[in-house]
Write a protein that holds these residues in place. Sequence first.
Motif, mmCIF file in Angstrom:
data_model
loop_
_atom_site.group_PDB
_atom_site.id
_atom_site.type_symbol
_atom_site.label_atom_id
_atom_site.label_comp_id
_atom_site.label_asym_id
_atom_site.label_seq_id
_atom_site.Cartn_x
_atom_site.Cartn_y
_atom_site.Cartn_z
ATOM 1 N N HIS A 94 -5.645 18.708 12.001
ATOM 2 C CA HIS A 94 -5.619 17.269 11.711
ATOM 3 C C HIS A 94 -4.162 16.806 11.640
ATOM 4 O O HIS A 94 -3.602 16.601 10.564
ATOM 5 N N THR A 95 -3.541 16.660 12.798
ATOM 6 C CA THR A 95 -2.149 16.217 12.820
ATOM 7 C C THR A 95 -2.092 14.695 12.921
ATOM 8 O O THR A 95 -3.053 14.040 13.311
ATOM 9 N N ARG A 96 -0.929 14.149 12.584
ATOM 10 C CA ARG A 96 -0.780 12.695 12.617
ATOM 11 C C ARG A 96 -0.918 12.163 14.041
ATOM 12 O O ARG A 96 -1.444 11.061 14.263
ATOM 13 N N ALA A 104 -4.518 11.486 7.531
ATOM 14 C CA ALA A 104 -4.222 10.686 6.341
ATOM 15 C C ALA A 104 -5.217 10.985 5.228
ATOM 16 O O ALA A 104 -4.827 11.083 4.051
ATOM 17 N N ALA A 105 -6.502 11.143 5.582
ATOM 18 C CA ALA A 105 -7.516 11.452 4.568
ATOM 19 C C ALA A 105 -7.226 12.786 3.908
ATOM 20 O O ALA A 105 -7.340 12.937 2.678
ATOM 21 N N THR A 106 -6.831 13.770 4.722
ATOM 22 C CA THR A 106 -6.533 15.093 4.170
ATOM 23 C C THR A 106 -5.258 15.053 3.336
ATOM 24 O O THR A 106 -5.158 15.721 2.297
ATOM 25 N N GLN A 107 -4.277 14.269 3.756
ATOM 26 C CA GLN A 107 -3.054 14.114 2.954
ATOM 27 C C GLN A 107 -3.389 13.513 1.584
ATOM 28 O O GLN A 107 -2.876 13.957 0.553
ATOM 29 N N ASN A 108 -4.246 12.502 1.572
ATOM 30 C CA ASN A 108 -4.643 11.893 0.299
ATOM 31 C C ASN A 108 -5.340 12.914 -0.600
ATOM 32 O O ASN A 108 -5.055 13.012 -1.801
ATOM 33 N N ASN A 109 -6.253 13.686 -0.001
ATOM 34 C CA ASN A 109 -6.960 14.716 -0.773
ATOM 35 C C ASN A 109 -6.006 15.791 -1.278
ATOM 36 O O ASN A 109 -6.133 16.283 -2.408
ATOM 37 N N THR A 134 2.410 9.290 -0.010
ATOM 38 C CA THR A 134 3.320 8.461 0.786
ATOM 39 C C THR A 134 3.100 8.686 2.276
ATOM 40 O O THR A 134 3.124 7.742 3.081
ATOM 41 N N ALA A 135 2.857 9.939 2.656
ATOM 42 C CA ALA A 135 2.560 10.250 4.057
ATOM 43 C C ALA A 135 1.270 9.565 4.488
ATOM 44 O O ALA A 135 1.209 8.960 5.567
ATOM 45 N N ALA A 136 0.230 9.638 3.659
ATOM 46 C CA ALA A 136 -1.048 9.013 4.001
ATOM 47 C C ALA A 136 -0.876 7.512 4.239
ATOM 48 O O ALA A 136 -1.527 6.921 5.125
ATOM 49 N N LEU A 137 0.020 6.893 3.478
ATOM 50 C CA LEU A 137 0.210 5.440 3.587
ATOM 51 C C LEU A 137 0.898 5.018 4.880
ATOM 52 O O LEU A 137 0.921 3.823 5.205
ATOM 53 N N THR A 138 1.447 5.975 5.631
ATOM 54 C CA THR A 138 2.006 5.607 6.944
ATOM 55 C C THR A 138 0.908 5.332 7.965
ATOM 56 O O THR A 138 1.141 4.688 8.979
ATOM 57 N N VAL A 139 -0.289 5.844 7.673
ATOM 58 C CA VAL A 139 -1.463 5.541 8.513
ATOM 59 C C VAL A 139 -2.364 4.537 7.808
ATOM 60 O O VAL A 139 -2.863 3.582 8.405
ATOM 61 N N TYR A 140 -2.576 4.770 6.515
ATOM 62 C CA TYR A 140 -3.389 3.853 5.718
ATOM 63 C C TYR A 140 -2.560 2.608 5.387
ATOM 64 O O TYR A 140 -2.022 2.454 4.293
ATOM 65 N N THR A 141 -2.442 1.707 6.355
ATOM 66 C CA THR A 141 -1.712 0.463 6.098
ATOM 67 C C THR A 141 -2.682 -0.615 5.637
ATOM 68 O O THR A 141 -3.893 -0.523 5.858
ATOM 69 N N ARG A 142 -2.121 -1.626 4.988
ATOM 70 C CA ARG A 142 -2.971 -2.697 4.480
ATOM 71 C C ARG A 142 -3.657 -3.454 5.627
ATOM 72 O O ARG A 142 -4.795 -3.905 5.499
ATOM 73 N N GLU A 143 -2.957 -3.548 6.752
ATOM 74 C CA GLU A 143 -3.507 -4.295 7.880
ATOM 75 C C GLU A 143 -4.611 -3.506 8.589
ATOM 76 O O GLU A 143 -5.677 -4.061 8.908
ATOM 77 N N ALA A 144 -4.378 -2.222 8.807
ATOM 78 C CA ALA A 144 -5.324 -1.441 9.610
ATOM 79 C C ALA A 144 -6.499 -0.918 8.793
ATOM 80 O O ALA A 144 -7.653 -0.984 9.222
ATOM 81 N N LEU A 145 -6.202 -0.372 7.617
ATOM 82 C CA LEU A 145 -7.247 0.265 6.797
ATOM 83 C C LEU A 145 -7.049 -0.180 5.349
ATOM 84 O O LEU A 145 -6.601 0.609 4.488
ATOM 85 N N PRO A 146 -7.388 -1.405 5.025
ATOM 86 C CA PRO A 146 -7.030 -1.975 3.713
ATOM 87 C C PRO A 146 -7.641 -1.232 2.521
ATOM 88 O O PRO A 146 -6.956 -1.032 1.512
ATOM 89 N N ALA A 150 -5.502 0.678 -0.357
ATOM 90 C CA ALA A 150 -5.575 0.365 -1.789
ATOM 91 C C ALA A 150 -5.924 1.604 -2.605
ATOM 92 O O ALA A 150 -5.362 1.830 -3.683
ATOM 93 N N MET A 151 -6.844 2.428 -2.111
ATOM 94 C CA MET A 151 -7.222 3.660 -2.821
ATOM 95 C C MET A 151 -6.008 4.568 -2.994
ATOM 96 O O MET A 151 -5.754 5.114 -4.088
ATOM 97 N N THR A 152 -5.232 4.729 -1.921
ATOM 98 C CA THR A 152 -4.070 5.622 -1.983
ATOM 99 C C THR A 152 -2.973 5.030 -2.858
ATOM 100 O O THR A 152 -2.259 5.755 -3.564
ATOM 101 N N GLN A 153 -2.819 3.699 -2.833
ATOM 102 C CA GLN A 153 -1.869 3.045 -3.733
ATOM 103 C C GLN A 153 -2.221 3.347 -5.196
ATOM 104 O O GLN A 153 -1.338 3.642 -6.020
ATOM 105 N N ASN A 154 -3.497 3.294 -5.512
ATOM 106 C CA ASN A 154 -3.941 3.575 -6.881
ATOM 107 C C ASN A 154 -3.646 5.024 -7.262
ATOM 108 O O ASN A 154 -3.180 5.316 -8.376
#
Length: 817
Positions: A94-96, A104-109, A134-146, A150-154
């Motif tokens: 699961h590379t970027r 990104a999901a695996t980075q968050n986990n 922080t790495a996950a948030l480079t894919v999980y952007t507010r515009e693309a995957l809001p 938000a989950m990763t920000q929390n």
Amino acid sequence: VRTREALPQDWAATQNNLAIAYRQRIKGDRADNIEKAIAAFTAALTVRTREALPQDWAMTQNNLANAYSYRIKGDRADNIEKAIAAYTAALTVHTREALPQSWAATQNNLGLAYSDRIKGDRADNIEKAIAAYTAALTVYTREALPQSWAMTQNNLATAYRDRIKGYRADNIEKAIAACTAALALYTREALPQSWAGTQNNLANAYRDRIKGDRADNIEQAIAASTAALTVYTREALPENHAETLFGLGITYQDANKLDLAYNTFESAIATIESLREEIVSGEESKRKQAEHFNQVYSRMVEVCRELNKITEAIEYVERSKTRNLVEQILERDSKTIFPPEVFTQLEKYRDEIAVGQYQIQNGKAENLKVLAQHLQELRQQRNELQNTYLPVGYGFNFGSFQPTLNEYTAIIEWYIINDKILAFILTKTREVTVWQSQPEDLEALFNWIDKYLQNYYEQKQQWLNSLGKSLKELASILHIDEILNQIPKHCDQLILIPHQFLHLLPLHALPVNHSAENSRCLLDLFAGGVSYAPSCQLLQQVQQRKRPDFQSLFAIQNPAGDLNYTDLEVQVIQSYFNTANVLKKTAATLTAINNSDLNTYHCAHFSCHGYFNFTNADKSALILADAPIADTPKKTDSERYLNVRAGETNDLDKCLTLDKIFTLKLDKCRLVTLSACETGLIDFYNTSDEYIGLPSGFLLAGSPCVISSLWKVDDLSTSFLMIKFYENLFKLFKLDNLEAGDIAIALKQAQNWLRNLTIEELDKFLEEHKAKIETVLAQLRVGQRIIFQESLKLIKQRQPLPFANPYYWAGFTASGL
């Protein structure tokens, strides 16, 4: 149809889906469901290899990591390590670049796993968590995957609030910023639970905030907690409700709004106690949750003390000390405790509550208010049914307990809170009083116990030689003389209720009156003896057990065949009883114990090796004759096999383990004596205020009193002590009318006898028992007889009092009455 042989890929896919279903399963035992999920994921990976099916392999690795993250059984630290390893493995596929969302999901986990990590440096773990989020948030952007953003920000906010490196004030500002960012998307209308969770995190950050006006920060924290509680209601989400109330209570306490703190903690505790099965359990993850919620009780005790609600304080102390024990009994012994029809009804309650809770948590309730009310009623019905049969319950009323005390009995109950040591003094007629230490005393106590345990486990001889000096230091740290001054002069019997690691210590041997010339200890001040209890509630329970007779003995004698002096000990003790059933050496097996009707004996004496399991206290054991195995299994099951000594593996299935002890029935037993090493230890690593050890097992099995040891005792001096103890019982008391306190007196006198024994008195004692000693020696090999004689020579070199060191006489304690 989909077999591994015929359709391996379909079989693996089905295994993966089955595992997901088990991981999400509501009915059945949660721990078992996760074990089945892990087994199915692992099976799927035998086909889904990295080489053959890399994407399926990576997905299954991620799923397996999730299962290990939620795993209840096994060591929590090891489970998290396995989760991290599996997430890391998944990231090799699961590379970027190739699979950005999966990456990104695996980075968050992975960030969540590092946040929870126990091993390694805590500061470094949090840095890795922040890096992963922080790495996950480079894919999980507010515009693309809001929503994912938000989950990763929390999650990132939580990591910054826990961060150790960097400036604390700046970290909290970043936490607030991340929560605020998440709340720009999480609205109460669209995503109420996510909104409430983030509000709760924001409240915690504002409570800890360093920058800004303190009063404003407190108000912000209160406002955010209050907002979260509009979604986290007791009816709909009781666990989240209790968590949020806990944080709000701390905020009120920190702001010195003590009445509000009291009311808030009271509501939190009421919610926690209504969730017996849902929150508090002997299961690993729920135990960790119970440890966390135990802080609510600690905070409540502190608030009660500050409000001078001393009676309420001791009641909350007691309620904290029995929560997990009750749940462990329920989990392990429900079928034993409850009649079949009651057990079935309790299972129905559990399943119906679990299904309803799932519907609420996942937004599937047709009528939220009606379902929440129904669940509340079910919990109340279940608790009322349980309490009809449970020997120990949640409720503790000091007003009903106090009159049951003997007018000459005093109780000292210790309780360690955030920055102080508390000691409650209880008697039959006086109001409860409480002594409290200074913060520096608690720090000194922690330093003392670290050194004590380090010496015990790593430098045993130094520990032994310095034991007397160490106890003097402990007496000073605990201010034992100040506490004793609050005990009425007419009280001649003392019951000690320790807390946490204090259970490991011979408090009865603490030196007193430091200014006096005479070397006296706590034991010397109380003619009626000094005994111990896990809690007032258990003490109250054993008071109901009227066992006056003391004329029949069941004994286990030297199952391993290597404790030479236990043969002397048991043979002398046996002679005092009218009837005796002694299982000697190779006859002392678990099968033989099971075939003996223990329910008919007045005394059970175990003279053998003991073992305490700090990883899984239920697997602590008395080692029996057929437990050692010749060949160590190739695949060692840590739940079943253990190494007590170098080169020896024992099969726990053939030992008397704590979980087996809980199933015993000792309805006529007056005393259980565990004349073995470390039989009085408890699991002091967990902070759940729990008392789980061999003594609690025998107390709950039915015995009003258990004698056990706090360390690896000396074989010969223990034999002398035990012989004298039983001799005292039979000389001083009526064996058809043994009363509460008699055992403590007999043990106290035996310990003082051994402690003050001169060489001349030792020779007299040996002469009195010469015939039995010679009988035992005749059964030994020549080398063993020589060792016995050499041991006596060494003892006689310790002039003038060979057993004066507390190591020889202070290791045994009497728990109960």
